[in-house]
Design an enzyme around this catalytic site. Structure first.
Site, PDB file in Angstrom:
ATOM      1  N   SER A 128       7.340   4.310  -5.367  1.00  0.00           N
ATOM      2  CA  SER A 128       7.095   5.218  -6.413  1.00  0.00           C
ATOM      3  C   SER A 128       7.715   5.167  -7.608  1.00  0.00           C
ATOM      4  CB  SER A 128       7.555   6.596  -5.736  1.00  0.00           C
ATOM      5  OG  SER A 128       6.741   6.950  -4.409  1.00  0.00           O
ATOM      6  N   GLY A 132       7.008  -1.885  -4.664  1.00  0.00           N
ATOM      7  CA  GLY A 132       7.068  -1.133  -3.543  1.00  0.00           C
ATOM      8  C   GLY A 132       5.804  -0.138  -3.604  1.00  0.00           C
ATOM      9  N   HIS A 133       5.584   0.388  -2.321  1.00  0.00           N
ATOM     10  CA  HIS A 133       4.471   1.658  -1.964  1.00  0.00           C
ATOM     11  C   HIS A 133       4.456   2.829  -3.150  1.00  0.00           C
ATOM     12  CE1 HIS A 133       7.294   4.123   0.521  1.00  0.00           C
ATOM     13  NE2 HIS A 133       7.925   3.140   0.352  1.00  0.00           N
ATOM     14  N   GLY A 134       3.219   2.868  -3.466  1.00  0.00           N
ATOM     15  CA  GLY A 134       3.049   4.084  -4.422  1.00  0.00           C
ATOM     16  C   GLY A 134       3.673   4.082  -5.636  1.00  0.00           C
ATOM     17  N   ARG A 190       0.838  -1.343   0.197  1.00  0.00           N
ATOM     18  CA  ARG A 190      -0.081   0.052   0.259  1.00  0.00           C
ATOM     19  C   ARG A 190       0.721   1.326  -0.040  1.00  0.00           C
ATOM     20  NH1 ARG A 190      -3.697  -1.424   2.779  1.00  0.00           N
ATOM     21  NH2 ARG A 190      -4.962   0.438   3.084  1.00  0.00           N
TER      22      ARG A 190
END
Length: 191
Positions: A154, A134-136, A113
């Protein structure tokens, strides 16, 4: 099954499945034993979750999504910052994961998340075993992410991309549409 959950017609709910508060599951879903859907999850039609798949709070999955054994959708991203004493403190990870339609996620893959915003996997994309998103991160449509690939937080991956086995993408890097990265490639800049 929480009494506030909405389960569409034709659903199969296996033994030891846990469905949290406010979950919405559309028609013809199959949840095999030990699947867990945290509160607020929304799942489209013809969802198929194999044993021990987990979808964390408030994640949104499209139609015809398949999760293989041990998949984790929406675990906390790896977000930590040092405090004034030099100790690592956890940064809250409040953004959900959005999976498009016809997305397949293979065994023991993790899609984290986001810290803010959402982690997004586009329509028709396929995520292989032991992949870390990975997140984002943002993944476009009809992209293949092969085994043991890791996308740092990201990362942005375009449409119709192939990331072969053990590819690594550094955080905040962009990989454009149609790119093919061969096995064990490492990306530290935009492509």
């Amino acid at each position: 099954i929480d009494p506030t959950a909405i389960i569409g017609e034709g659903a199969h709910i296996g033994a030891y499945v846990v469905i949290g508060a406010g979950v919405k599951i559309c028609k013809q879903a199959t949840l095999l034993p030990h699947v867990v859907l945290y509160p607020g999850v929304q799942v489209g039609s013809h969802f198929f979750a194999h044993a021990h798949a987990v979808v964390r709070e408030n994640c949104i999955l499209g139609n015809h999504v398949t999760l293989e054994n041990g998949v984790i959708i929406g675990a906390d991203g790896f977000g930590f910052a040092k405090n004034e004493k030099g100790h690592w403190e956890k940064i809250p990870q409040s953004g959900p994961v959005h999976l498009g339609n016809w997305v397949d996620v293979q065994s023991n893959a993790c899609i984290d998340r986001a810290t803010v915003g959402a982690t997004v996997i586009g329509n028709g994309s396929k995520v292989d075993n032991l992949v870390q998103v990975g997140h984002g991160s943002q993944v476009g449509e009809n992209t293949l992410i092969c085994a043991q690939t890791g996308l740092a937080g990201s990362s942005v991956v375009g449409n119709n991309v192939i990331l072969a086995g053990q590819t690594g993408i550094a955080g905040h890097c962009s990989v454009g549409d149609g790119v093919i990265l061969t096995a064990q490639s490492a990306v530290s800049h935009d492509v």
